[in-house]
Design a protein around this motif. Structure first.
Motif, PDB file in Angstrom:
ATOM      1  N   MET A  87       0.842  -1.175   0.000  1.00 46.47           N
ATOM      2  CA  MET A  87       0.000   0.000   0.000  1.00 46.47           C
ATOM      3  C   MET A  87       0.894   1.248   0.000  1.00 46.47           C
ATOM      4  SD  MET A  87      -3.264   1.262   2.278  1.00 46.47           S
ATOM      5  CE  MET A  87      -2.787   0.634   3.833  1.00 46.47           C
ATOM      6  N   GLN A  88       0.520   2.220  -0.796  1.00 43.37           N
ATOM      7  CA  GLN A  88       1.271   3.455  -0.941  1.00 43.37           C
ATOM      8  C   GLN A  88       0.825   4.476   0.109  1.00 43.37           C
ATOM      9  OE1 GLN A  88       0.644   5.322  -4.702  1.00 43.37           O
ATOM     10  NE2 GLN A  88       1.997   7.013  -4.272  1.00 43.37           N
ATOM     11  N   THR A  89       1.786   5.181   0.698  1.00 43.79           N
ATOM     12  CA  THR A  89       1.484   6.242   1.643  1.00 43.79           C
ATOM     13  C   THR A  89       1.421   7.570   0.892  1.00 43.79           C
ATOM     14  OG1 THR A  89       2.629   5.076   3.414  1.00 43.79           O
ATOM     15  CG2 THR A  89       2.261   7.431   3.725  1.00 43.79           C
ATOM     16  N   VAL A  90       0.367   8.332   1.158  1.00 45.16           N
ATOM     17  CA  VAL A  90       0.192   9.634   0.530  1.00 45.16           C
ATOM     18  C   VAL A  90       0.219  10.693   1.618  1.00 45.16           C
ATOM     19  CG1 VAL A  90      -1.350  11.068  -0.846  1.00 45.16           C
ATOM     20  CG2 VAL A  90      -1.221   8.611  -1.295  1.00 45.16           C
ATOM     21  N   HIS A  91       0.950  11.763   1.382  1.00 50.40           N
ATOM     22  CA  HIS A  91       1.016  12.868   2.338  1.00 50.40           C
ATOM     23  C   HIS A  91       0.259  14.061   1.777  1.00 50.40           C
ATOM     24  CE1 HIS A  91       3.927  10.936   4.989  1.00 50.40           C
ATOM     25  NE2 HIS A  91       4.491  10.467   3.887  1.00 50.40           N
ATOM     26  N   LEU A 107     -10.058  12.657   6.317  1.00 52.78           N
ATOM     27  CA  LEU A 107      -8.961  11.690   6.301  1.00 52.78           C
ATOM     28  C   LEU A 107      -9.157  10.605   7.357  1.00 52.78           C
ATOM     29  CD1 LEU A 107      -5.917  14.065   5.703  1.00 52.78           C
ATOM     30  CD2 LEU A 107      -7.000  12.511   4.050  1.00 52.78           C
ATOM     31  N   VAL A 166      -5.935  11.618  -2.812  1.00 57.42           N
ATOM     32  CA  VAL A 166      -6.675  10.648  -2.005  1.00 57.42           C
ATOM     33  C   VAL A 166      -8.159  10.606  -2.361  1.00 57.42           C
ATOM     34  CG1 VAL A 166      -5.069  10.636  -0.055  1.00 57.42           C
ATOM     35  CG2 VAL A 166      -6.907  12.337  -0.131  1.00 57.42           C
ATOM     36  N   THR A 195     -10.206   6.992   2.115  1.00 56.25           N
ATOM     37  CA  THR A 195     -10.284   6.685   3.548  1.00 56.25           C
ATOM     38  C   THR A 195     -11.714   6.369   3.992  1.00 56.25           C
ATOM     39  OG1 THR A 195     -10.683   8.988   4.137  1.00 56.25           O
ATOM     40  CG2 THR A 195      -8.379   8.263   4.046  1.00 56.25           C
TER      41      THR A 195
END
Length: 129
Positions: free
Chosen positions: A1-5, A49, A78, A93
């Motif tokens: 899974m990719q983390t998005v900021h 989020l 997102v 989310t």
């Protein structure tokens, strides 16, 4: 899974004080350039989020467009789905945002359930109860 900021705007000192002390019901009565939109947007994004349904109310759709564009641009990485006509965003989310215009009537948003709500420019909304 990719983390998005998602980089949200930082608060100045008085915004930070208010952000730390938010309760269930809050009214911000501040000057024109104080940054009410900054604190309100950040607060709504935090809820989205976290997976919460959120709503943003404006006196008119014309006034809502500036904030709508900000949410669309900021949350693009997102965003699961977007409805431009109904001004709705759904995030990966599970959180969501629906923007409402009060000029369509006092019943805007009635019957919906939201975890977080912002009524922007409330002083400009006639007969706001």
């Amino acid at each position: 899974m990719q983390t998005v900021h998602i980089q949200l705007p930082t608060y100045h000192q008085s915004q930070a004080e208010i952000a730390r002390s938010l309760t269930r019901f809050n009214v911000l009565d501040c000057g024109r350039r104080w940054g009410k939109d900054v604190i309100s947007r950040n607060w709504i994004v935090e809820g989205m989020l976290a997976g919460s349904p959120c709503a943003w109310f404006e006196p008119t759709y014309k006034e809502a467009n500036r904030n709508w564009r900000w949410f669309v641009d900021k949350l693009k990485p997102v965003t699961k789905s977007k409805n431009e006509v109904h001004k709705q965003l759904e995030l990966i989310t599970g959180g969501s945002l629906t923007m409402w215009s009060i000029d369509t009537g006092a019943d805007a948003g009635r019957g919906n359930h939201y975890k977080k709500v912002v009524i922007n420019e409330a002083a400009m909304i006639p007969k706001l109860e």
